[in-house]
Design an enzyme around this catalytic site. Structure first.
Site, PDB file in Angstrom:
ATOM      1  N   ASP A 138       0.843  -1.188   0.000  1.00  0.00           N
ATOM      2  CA  ASP A 138       0.000   0.000   0.000  1.00  0.00           C
ATOM      3  C   ASP A 138       0.885   1.248   0.000  1.00  0.00           C
ATOM      4  O   ASP A 138       2.002   1.208  -0.520  1.00  0.00           O
ATOM      5  CB  ASP A 138      -0.930  -0.044   1.218  1.00  0.00           C
ATOM      6  CG  ASP A 138      -2.286   0.572   0.929  1.00  0.00           C
ATOM      7  OD1 ASP A 138      -2.334   1.780   0.648  1.00  0.00           O
ATOM      8  OD2 ASP A 138      -3.298  -0.147   1.000  1.00  0.00           O
ATOM      9  N   HIS A 193      -3.995   6.237   3.026  1.00  0.00           N
ATOM     10  CA  HIS A 193      -4.626   4.993   2.590  1.00  0.00           C
ATOM     11  C   HIS A 193      -3.998   3.773   3.255  1.00  0.00           C
ATOM     12  O   HIS A 193      -4.698   2.884   3.768  1.00  0.00           O
ATOM     13  CB  HIS A 193      -4.516   4.902   1.066  1.00  0.00           C
ATOM     14  CG  HIS A 193      -5.297   3.813   0.426  1.00  0.00           C
ATOM     15  ND1 HIS A 193      -4.819   2.533   0.299  1.00  0.00           N
ATOM     16  CD2 HIS A 193      -6.526   3.817  -0.144  1.00  0.00           C
ATOM     17  CE1 HIS A 193      -5.712   1.794  -0.335  1.00  0.00           C
ATOM     18  NE2 HIS A 193      -6.762   2.549  -0.617  1.00  0.00           N
ATOM     19  N   SER A 513     -11.208  -0.690  -1.129  1.00  0.00           N
ATOM     20  CA  SER A 513      -9.959  -0.647  -0.360  1.00  0.00           C
ATOM     21  C   SER A 513     -10.214  -0.904   1.118  1.00  0.00           C
ATOM     22  O   SER A 513      -9.396  -1.507   1.809  1.00  0.00           O
ATOM     23  CB  SER A 513      -9.294   0.728  -0.491  1.00  0.00           C
ATOM     24  OG  SER A 513      -8.591   0.852  -1.691  1.00  0.00           O
TER      25      SER A 513
END
Length: 728
Positions: A138, A193, A513
């Site tokens: 990620d 994220h 996600s």
């Protein structure tokens, strides 16, 4: 599908060449595996890869070489021109080269929503995932966040060997046991994220977690006692396939148990998709790979990460709402949601309600002192600057009933498309329309309105374009308005991007996600509870125990408030407690997948690239997609009758007995032989056949139809969704 450049397939079947033929760009190059690869040290392997690179008087070969892969693929990444890639094809051992594709990011209460509670059920049996290593590919990690504290976490397993590429001020610990960066100087998260997904999968317990006072409670990951390893393969601009492959390569060597990728995009061909290829290599090493289905819904055929050896995850809603009630002057009431809920707002006062032609361009004087009704994509600061009191944000028809929250800078309530249409009708017909908004805070209900879970509008849908005979996505999990760790403070004034006095180190965001790490965490729990289960067995247990009904006992709905079909649901909504005791599992080996890849029509070179060893389809054989021992069944009927076969393994008790129950798709009769299975021993396997026969004169024939097959015992129900595509 995203890609680094526009790809033009030339007359070379093994080369995908960009139109930027004379400029250097990053290529992923696949070569044949040397017979003595196991004897190669890293220096020897790099020397072998360098032999494929062109000689240049101005640029050394070693400076061209970006990555020498060992586990994820057999090959390397290098800076090449299109002409150099073509000339490389004449060298012995060369298989394929293509510009690296670019992937995009598919962007507290959820453990409780999924039935996970301390000292009982799966959390108890798995000790909350203790000792399992979740590898997160990620944007990095906010290593100083309390979600990654190692309080109560044991040391990393003895085999672990990853370095820690983090700042000295926030180093690794027993929770965060490794960090590698393939973009930037270290593995710190400047996006958010990666921290959000990592804390969702394996974050530790953090009390008083909230965003501007909402969704307050104790936050934790799905596997809070697991270890987390970080592979930073993405930056603010996206994720390169070459970097993703490098992350996979080291993750496999480091010894992770679960790989979690909240990324979408890539290639429709498994043989040119780095995630599919590296994911298969990980599968062969016993690593379960969990990937996002993508955020390109609700459109048909919009999936990412479709390879059957990956767990492909769609997104659903929670039973937690941040309630903001809209009351109209005519007495009608609509339940909306809002993240920013001011305490001093006059909730009982009716304000004039206006629907401007353009929320961004309407004259400022007409908005002052009024509640403004707009579509959800609008310029909130402009309305605030024009003196608007509050905003009602109505979904458009595509978004439907999915309410995706963002932190607004003024009082607001987001409402569904259906409710927004009713509010618009009132505003357009009343002489002096008025409205008020009452902020009610966080509400959790087991019989909520709207019902939960519901498939999110953005969750990508099947059918799979890469493999039409495999039902995808596999599973859905919470992915709407999920609270998890964030690397920097946010406030109603910063709108996710700056610091202010309203500091909070959590954020609420949505996407597949967010759904993906929920399943990664569940995998970690199952891996701990059942250390001998294969990745296929873990996947099967998640799929065959999934829920098909919501908290009201009704079929799970989609964003249109209609029963969601299997191309949106897959096998259903994850139920971790049931997954730990599935009774039967559908196992699949790496060799089974190789025969399946051959059956799909890939060439020997394609299969060699994916498998990492020389494969001749003529020697290993092939099977049809429908014959893969998948936990779901999808058949394409060209004629009037078709039979497929399956095999189940008993992971329950010796002496278990099951009887089949079938819900036949409309227009088709389904017959299972045998109708009963008796297992004398644990790990015993039993085979059965499923025959599909079209009903003569049936009026229900459509493009496709769905049903289910259930093996039922006194204790368990093992369910497989069925989809039949009908060619009339």
């Amino acid at each position: 599908m995203a890609s680094a450049t526009l790809l033009l397939l030339l007359s070379f079947p093994f080369l995908a060449i960009s139109d930027h033929s004379s400029s250097l760009q990053t290529y992923i190059v696949h070569v044949r595996r040397p017979n003595n690869l196991l004897k190669f040290d890293n220096t020897s392997l790099q020397r072998y890869y360098l032999s494929f690179l062109p000689a240049s008087p101005t640029i050394s070969s070693s400076s061209r070489l970006l990555y020498s892969y060992r586990e994820a693929i057999t090959g390397f990444a290098a800076q090449l021109t299109a002409e150099e890639a073509i000339s490389m094809s004449s060298k012995p051992g060369f298989l394929r080269a293509y510009p690296t594709p670019t992937y995009k990011l598919t962007t507290t209460h959820t453990p409780t929503f999924l039935g996970l509670r301390s000292n009982t059920g799966l959390w108890h049996h798995s000790n909350q995932g203790e000792g399992i290593i979740i590898g997160m590919l990620d944007t990095g990690i906010a290593s100083n966040h309390p979600s990654f504290s190692d309080v109560g976490i044991p040391s990393a397993p003895p085999h672990w060997k990853s370095p820690c590429q983090l700042p000295p001020s926030a180093p690794c610990n027993n929770k965060l046991i490794g960090a590698r960066s393939f973009v930037g100087k270290n593995a710190s998260d400047f996006h958010g994220h990666g921290s959000h997904t990592a804390s969702t999968a394996g974050g530790n317990f953090v009390g008083n977690a909230n965003v501007v006072g909402q969704a307050n409670g104790t936050a934790s990951g799905i596997a809070p006692r697991s270890h987390v390893a970080i592979y930073k393969v993405c930056d603010l601009e996206g994720c390169s396939g070459a970097d993703i492959t490098a992350g996979f390569d080291f993750a496999i060597q480091d010894g992770i148990d679960v790989a979690s990728l909240s990324l979408g995009g890539g290639s429709a061909s498994f043989a040119t998709d780095p995630i599919a290829i590296a994911g298969f290599r990980a599968f062969q090493k016993g690593i379960t790979v969990v990937c996002a289905a993508g955020n390109d819904g609700p459109y048909s055929g919009s999936l990412s990460n479709e390879a059957p050896w990956l767990i492909t995850v769609g997104a659903s809603t929670l039973n937690r709402i941040l309630k903001a009630v809209v009351r109209l002057g005519n007495g009608e009431v609509f339940v909306g949601e809002a993240l920013f809920q001011p305490r001093k707002f006059s909730s009982r006062q009716q304000f004039p309600l206006i629907v401007p032609n353009s929320c961004d361009k309407h004259p400022a004087a007409s908005l002052k002192g009024k509640i403004v009704l707009c579509e959800s994509v609008t310029n909130i600061p402009a309305i605030k600057a024009a003196g608007g009191v509050a905003v009602i944000l109505k979904n458009n028809k595509i978004v439907g009933a999915t309410i995706v929250l963002d932190l607004q800078s003024m009082p607001s309530s987001s409402v569904t498309f259906e409710d927004g249409a009713k509010i618009s009708a009132y505003a357009g017909s009343a002489i002096n329309p008025t409205a008020s908004i009452e902020f009610c805070g966080t509400v959790i209900s087991n019989n909520s309105s709207p019902s939960a879970p519901m498939v999110a509008y953005f969750s990508s849908r099947g059918p799979s374009l890469s493999s039409a005979g495999i039902l995808k996505p596999d599973i859905i999990a919470p992915g709407v308005n999920v609270l998890a760790a964030w690397p920097r403070p946010i406030s109603k004034d910063s709108n996710h991007n700056g610091e202010s006095r309203r500091a909070a180190e959590f954020n609420i965001i949505s996407g597949t996600s967010m759904a993906t790490p929920h399943i990664s965490g569940v995998v970690a729990l199952l891996k701990k509870a059942h250390p001998n289960w294969s990745p296929a067995a873990i996947k099967s247990s998640i799929m065959t125990t999934a829920d098909m009904v919501d908290d009201r006992g009704k079929p799970i709905m989609d964003e249109k408030l209609k029963p969601a079909d299997y191309f949106a649901l897959g096998a259903g909504h994850v139920n971790p407690q049931k997954a730990t005791d599935p009774g039967l599992v559908y196992n699949i080996s790496g060799d089974d997948y190789i025969r399946y890849i051959c059956g799909v029509g890939y060439s020997d070179d394609d299969v060699t690239i994916i498998a990492g060893r020389e494969v001749s389809c003529a020697r290993v054989g092939q099977i049809a997609e429908a014959e893969l021992n998948y936990p779901s069944i999808l058949v394409a009927m060209n004629g009037t009758k078709m039979t497929v076969n399956r095999k189940v393994t008993n992971v329950g008790e010796a002496g278990s007995r099951y009887k089949v129950e079938v819900e036949s798709p409309k227009g088709v009769k389904v017959k299972v032989k045998p109708q009963k299975l008796k297992f004398r021993e644990v790990e015993e396997e039993k085979s059965f056949s499923v025959t599909f026969k079209r009903i003569d004169g049936a009026t229900e024939l459509r493009r496709w139809a769905q049903g289910s097959l259930r093996w039922v015992s006194a204790k368990r129900v093992v369910r497989s969704p069925i989809v039949v595509t009908l060619k009339v």
